[in-house]
Design a protein around this motif. Structure first.
Motif, mmCIF file in Angstrom:
data_model
loop_
_atom_site.group_PDB
_atom_site.id
_atom_site.type_symbol
_atom_site.label_atom_id
_atom_site.label_comp_id
_atom_site.label_asym_id
_atom_site.label_seq_id
_atom_site.Cartn_x
_atom_site.Cartn_y
_atom_site.Cartn_z
ATOM 1 N N THR A 88 0.785 -1.097 0.019
ATOM 2 C CA THR A 88 0.048 0.087 0.080
ATOM 3 C C THR A 88 0.680 0.957 -0.096
ATOM 4 O O THR A 88 0.512 2.145 -0.738
ATOM 5 C CB THR A 88 -1.024 0.013 1.202
ATOM 6 N N THR A 114 0.525 3.665 -3.429
ATOM 7 C CA THR A 114 -0.612 4.326 -3.192
ATOM 8 C C THR A 114 -0.251 6.022 -3.710
ATOM 9 O O THR A 114 0.936 6.428 -3.223
ATOM 10 C CB THR A 114 -1.024 4.705 -1.714
ATOM 11 N N PRO A 115 -0.860 6.481 -4.651
ATOM 12 C CA PRO A 115 -0.432 7.877 -4.923
ATOM 13 C C PRO A 115 -0.876 8.846 -3.633
ATOM 14 O O PRO A 115 -1.943 8.872 -3.121
ATOM 15 C CB PRO A 115 -1.306 8.615 -6.137
ATOM 16 N N VAL A 116 -0.002 9.823 -3.216
ATOM 17 C CA VAL A 116 -0.068 10.698 -2.183
ATOM 18 C C VAL A 116 -0.006 12.120 -2.457
ATOM 19 O O VAL A 116 1.034 12.682 -3.040
ATOM 20 C CB VAL A 116 0.811 10.248 -0.993
ATOM 21 N N ARG A 117 -0.932 12.967 -2.120
ATOM 22 C CA ARG A 117 -0.585 14.411 -1.996
ATOM 23 C C ARG A 117 -0.358 14.850 -0.427
ATOM 24 O O ARG A 117 -1.299 14.867 0.191
ATOM 25 C CB ARG A 117 -2.000 15.300 -2.506
ATOM 26 N N LYS A 176 -12.967 7.653 -8.460
ATOM 27 C CA LYS A 176 -11.394 7.521 -8.329
ATOM 28 C C LYS A 176 -10.990 8.482 -7.312
ATOM 29 O O LYS A 176 -10.214 7.918 -6.454
ATOM 30 C CB LYS A 176 -10.756 7.627 -9.823
ATOM 31 N N ALA A 177 -11.290 9.758 -7.228
ATOM 32 C CA ALA A 177 -10.883 10.590 -6.317
ATOM 33 C C ALA A 177 -11.006 10.216 -4.822
ATOM 34 O O ALA A 177 -10.213 10.115 -3.983
ATOM 35 C CB ALA A 177 -11.623 12.057 -6.596
ATOM 36 N N ASP A 194 -8.874 7.293 -3.944
ATOM 37 C CA ASP A 194 -7.468 7.490 -3.503
ATOM 38 C C ASP A 194 -7.610 7.937 -1.915
ATOM 39 O O ASP A 194 -6.502 7.849 -1.242
ATOM 40 C CB ASP A 194 -7.091 8.600 -4.493
ATOM 41 N N ARG A 195 -8.607 8.879 -1.689
ATOM 42 C CA ARG A 195 -8.376 9.129 -0.248
ATOM 43 C C ARG A 195 -8.876 8.276 0.760
ATOM 44 O O ARG A 195 -8.339 8.289 1.759
ATOM 45 C CB ARG A 195 -9.570 10.468 -0.134
ATOM 46 N N THR A 253 -7.915 5.389 0.180
ATOM 47 C CA THR A 253 -6.593 4.463 0.539
ATOM 48 C C THR A 253 -5.814 5.072 1.412
ATOM 49 O O THR A 253 -5.162 4.299 2.152
ATOM 50 C CB THR A 253 -6.237 4.063 -0.834
ATOM 51 N N LEU A 254 -5.606 6.295 1.484
ATOM 52 C CA LEU A 254 -4.955 7.094 2.345
ATOM 53 C C LEU A 254 -5.205 6.640 3.672
ATOM 54 O O LEU A 254 -4.470 6.316 4.701
ATOM 55 C CB LEU A 254 -4.820 8.629 2.182
#
Length: 300
Positions: free
Chosen positions: A49, A53-56, A116-117, A120-121, A123-124
């Motif tokens: 993970t 996982t893409p992270v901002r 999708k947005a 992603d959140r 997943t964080l």
């Protein structure tokens, strides 16, 4: 949405039910299965993970602060659910309310609800909650804080998930490449985690039978499914989350108790009957409460 929830909930019940059927007919070493999950499969899921996982960064910090506040308040609410009960039961009720299923239920429902947005959140939040449960669970079940700093550290690092998370974060910050063979092996192990976790719940229920449903189990279930989203709404608003991020936090906090709470309870000598009861009740009741939460979220 009800149909989507059914497609998420039914596989959970199916896998756990097969585990219960197997355990009721054959002698199964539950401790070994739990330890394989805790010491091998779960760390692989954490590693996979974090690395994929893409992270901002800014939003991750804000979500992290909100998650921490929700976690602390939910644990406190669970502790209150156990007032007047024996200490092992009280600790287990606190863990049952404070450790929720943001993974195999939270992620697909977030995808259905927010696209999708939102996924992603979610997943964080899943990553944060996964690490959080490996900190909070041993502390609650093992009472490590009462044994001083040494006992606290030994308890936290007894399970490899925390160490793996720290190594993976450092690896990612340094932008080091991951060999393809290693990443594929880790991904294979991580994919086995959720089925094994659900089978562990079924094995517990099959060996011990249907849990005795007393008032504290219902109270903890209500605290998890109703108190969790309300706490998340207040904390998220306080830290400045808005719209999509706030909605994902509230949805995540409305998930039922995670089966990992049961695995940790078994490993650290918790009241597994109590935890199994809350896991079962909250999972079954969540098909209604999550539908209500999802319906109300667009008004945030």
């Amino acid at each position: 949405m009800l149909q989507a929830l059914g497609t998420v909930l039914f596989p959970v019940i199916l896998v756990a039910g097969l585990g219960a059927l197997l355990s009721s007919r054959l002698p199964i070493d539950q401790a070994t299965i739990s330890r394989i999950t805790l010491y091998l499969l779960s760390p692989a899921l954490v590693l996979n993970t974090i690395l994929t996982t893409p992270v901002r960064a800014a939003e991750a910090l804000q979500l992290g602060a909100a998650y921490l506040g929700v976690l602390v308040l939910c644990v406190g609410l669970g502790w209150l659910c156990g007032v007047g009960r024996p200490r092992p039961e009280q600790r287990s009720l606190a863990a049952s309310v404070g450790i929720w299923n943001s993974g195999n239920m939270g992620l697909p429902i977030a995808l259905f609800a927010f696209g999708k947005a939102g996924f992603d959140r979610a997943t964080l939040l899943f990553l944060m909650s996964f690490i959080g449960m490996y900190v909070v669970g041993p502390l609650l079940y093992g009472g490590a804080a009462a044994r001083g700093l040494g006992g606290l550290l030994r308890t936290l690092f007894r399970l490899p998930a925390i160490t793996v998370a720290l190594v993976a974060l450092a690896w990612r910050l340094l932008h080091l490449p991951v060999p393809a063979g290693v990443s594929r092996g880790v991904e294979l192990l991580s994919q086995a985690t959720l089925p094994m976790v659900l089978l562990s719940l079924g094995l517990q229920l099959g060996a011990g039978g249907w849990p005795r449903l007393h008032g504290r189990l219902w109270l903890a279930t209500a605290a998890r499914l109703l108190g969790g989203p309300l706490i998340a709404l207040g904390v998220g608003t306080l830290v400045g989350l808005q719209h999509g991020a706030l909605a994902v936090l509230v949805l995540s906090a409305g998930m039922p108790t995670a089966v990992n709470a049961l695995l940790l309870g078994r490993e650290y000598g918790g009241d597994t009957e109590t935890v199994a009861g809350v896991v079962l009740l909250s999972t079954l009741a969540s098909v209604v409460t999550i539908a209500v939460v999802v319906t109300l979220l667009p008004r945030l």
